[in-house]
Design a protein around this motif. Structure first.
Motif, PDB file in Angstrom:
ATOM      1  N   LYS A  56      70.793  66.030  87.675  1.00 29.63           N
ATOM      2  CA  LYS A  56      71.145  65.989  86.251  1.00 29.63           C
ATOM      3  C   LYS A  56      72.579  66.477  86.039  1.00 29.63           C
ATOM      4  O   LYS A  56      73.324  65.913  85.213  1.00 29.63           O
ATOM      5  N   ALA A  59      74.931  63.754  86.958  1.00 32.60           N
ATOM      6  CA  ALA A  59      74.972  62.723  85.923  1.00 32.60           C
ATOM      7  C   ALA A  59      75.864  63.151  84.764  1.00 32.60           C
ATOM      8  O   ALA A  59      76.646  62.344  84.226  1.00 32.60           O
ATOM      9  N   ARG A 109      76.879  57.497  86.953  1.00 32.02           N
ATOM     10  CA  ARG A 109      75.867  58.164  86.123  1.00 32.02           C
ATOM     11  C   ARG A 109      74.483  57.577  86.366  1.00 32.02           C
ATOM     12  O   ARG A 109      73.481  58.302  86.410  1.00 32.02           O
ATOM     13  N   GLN A 110      74.411  56.273  86.532  1.00 35.71           N
ATOM     14  CA  GLN A 110      73.111  55.636  86.781  1.00 35.71           C
ATOM     15  C   GLN A 110      72.510  56.089  88.110  1.00 35.71           C
ATOM     16  O   GLN A 110      71.295  56.290  88.217  1.00 35.71           O
ATOM     17  N   THR A 113      71.233  59.674  87.583  1.00 37.19           N
ATOM     18  CA  THR A 113      70.044  59.663  86.737  1.00 37.19           C
ATOM     19  C   THR A 113      68.832  59.118  87.489  1.00 37.19           C
ATOM     20  O   THR A 113      67.722  59.643  87.379  1.00 37.19           O
ATOM     21  N   ASP A 117      65.299  61.005  88.296  1.00 39.94           N
ATOM     22  CA  ASP A 117      63.977  60.439  88.003  1.00 39.94           C
ATOM     23  C   ASP A 117      63.117  60.359  89.266  1.00 39.94           C
ATOM     24  O   ASP A 117      61.902  60.592  89.223  1.00 39.94           O
TER      25      ASP A 117
END
Length: 414
Positions: A56, A59, A109-110, A113, A117
């Motif tokens: 996180k 990100a 960022r993807q 992230t 997840d």
């Protein structure tokens, strides 16, 4: 009824009535509470949570305006080393920052992230695995505790029979061989009790290490009725809801995001900045200047090919692991369902067999005391009855375990 039969019958009745009750230092918690105890001290959970927070943070850091930190540069030059008397002196300093390539910032960022997840689902996988470990450890401890109770009951019964045999041999009513047979049976029963106590201590210690408390979770409150009320009855729903499949799919998504980032990073990041120069030169009408600087490394196959190859390998591995995870979960769910069916049958058969063997043991012991049968037959009947009782209790525990395991497969920690 002979005096030896009544105590044995009462002991057997108590074992049947309370086959799964373990005496613990604290009141028996529910299985759900036991899992929470283990989860609170699970080191893998802490590791995964730290990794999740780190992803996180990456990100959030990728939302910066620039692809990295600024770079400072400076120069100082003069002509004194050359022996010049003109005093040429130059001070130069600059600062530059790397720029994102088109789409590189959002792709970074993807990736972060998606990795966060994926770690979220891995935390769920660890919680499921921990629940199964708690279940297996509890079942082993319960069966071991019951083995101690059965072994103690067998030892007490055989010891009483041995005492009666020794008295009869001393009075000349029985042969010495019967006394030797009874003594051997007593020693074997004592050895079985010692082995059972050792196993019980080992399993309790393993459970205490897992839970952090010297308690014995109660599994008896969970049965087949809980399974029929489960949220997911379709095998496909159960598979899709399994955290291992979800985690594998998240890993594929993270690998796809990494592939996108590799494509966006087709060249090193260009840099742009400002320079300032202060200099002293003979005959110069000015001594200060300010300007811009930029640096653009060009794409190179030597650099890009390894990056793209690593991204493709990661995606291929993640896709393969997702397929394998789905196959493994499908096979495991089939085994869990079949185990529950088999455990239900074994439980019903074990109850009937244990009751019949206990009645037979009581009858054979009574016949032995009346002189209608031999000591070996009575001892064998008592040993078979205790073995059937242990089998019955084991089947009972395994039925509760199979029921809880089925609930865990549906995504429920009861």
């Amino acid at each position: 009824m002979p005096p030896i039969v009544l105590p044995v019958a009462l002991a057997c009745a108590m074992l049947w009535a309370f086959p799964l009750r373990a005496q613990g230092v604290q009141p028996a918690p529910s299985f759900h509470e036991a899992v929470n105890m283990a989860w609170a001290i699970d080191p893998v959970r802490t590791e995964l949570q730290v990794g999740h927070h780190s992803a996180k943070a990456r990100a959030n850091a990728a939302g910066s305006w620039f692809a990295g930190g600024p770079t400072l540069s400076g120069e100082y030059m003069d002509d004194h080393m050359l022996g010049s008397n003109e005093g040429y002196t130059t001070y130069q300093g600059g600062v530059s920052v790397p720029l994102w390539l088109p789409g590189q910032g959002s792709a970074t960022r993807q990736v972060a992230t998606a990795e966060a997840d994926s770690l979220d689902e891995q935390i769920n996988v660890e919680h499921m695995a921990l629940s199964i470990r708690v279940l297996d450890a509890t079942a082993a401890a319960l069966i071991a505790s019951t083995r101690v109770a059965v072994a103690r009951a067998l030892y007490e019964a055989v010891a009483r029979m041995g005492a009666s045999t020794a008295h009869a041999v001393h009075g000349g009513e029985l042969a010495a061989t019967d006394g030797q047979m009874a003594q051997a049976a007593v020693e074997n029963a004592r050895n079985e009790l010692a082995l059972a106590q050792e196993e019980a201590q080992d399993t309790r210690a393993a459970l205490e290490v897992l839970l952090g408390h010297p308690v014995m979770p109660d599994l008896t409150r969970y049965g087949g009725g809980d399974v029929t009320r489960a949220r997911f009855v379709s095998p496909r729903d159960m598979e899709d809801n399994d955290p291992r499949i979800k985690a594998a799919h998240r890993s594929v998504e993270a690998a796809e995001a990494n592939m996108k980032l590799a494509r966006r990073s087709f060249m090193p990041n260009p840099e742009i900045g400002v320079d300032a120069i202060h200099e002293k030169q003979y005959g110069s009408p000015w001594d200060d200047r300010v300007g811009l600087n930029f640096s653009i490394p060009l794409p190179s196959e030597v650099r890009n090919t390894p990056i793209m190859s690593e991204a493709r390998n990661r995606l291929a591995a993640a896709t393969s692991q997702e397929t394998q995870a789905r196959r493994m979960v499908h096979l495991e769910l089939t085994r869990v369902r079949e185990r529950l069916i088999a455990a239900t049958t074994a439980r019903q058969a074990g109850i009937a067999a244990a009751e019949s063997m206990e009645k037979r043991a009581i009858a054979q012991e009574h016949a032995w005391r009346l002189g209608e049968t031999g000591l070996d037959t009575a001892l064998a009947a008592r040993q078979a009855a205790c073995a059937a009782r242990l089998t019955r209790v084991r089947a009972e525990v395994e039925w509760h375990v199979a029921s809880i395991r089925m609930l865990i497969a549906t995504g429920i920690v009861p």
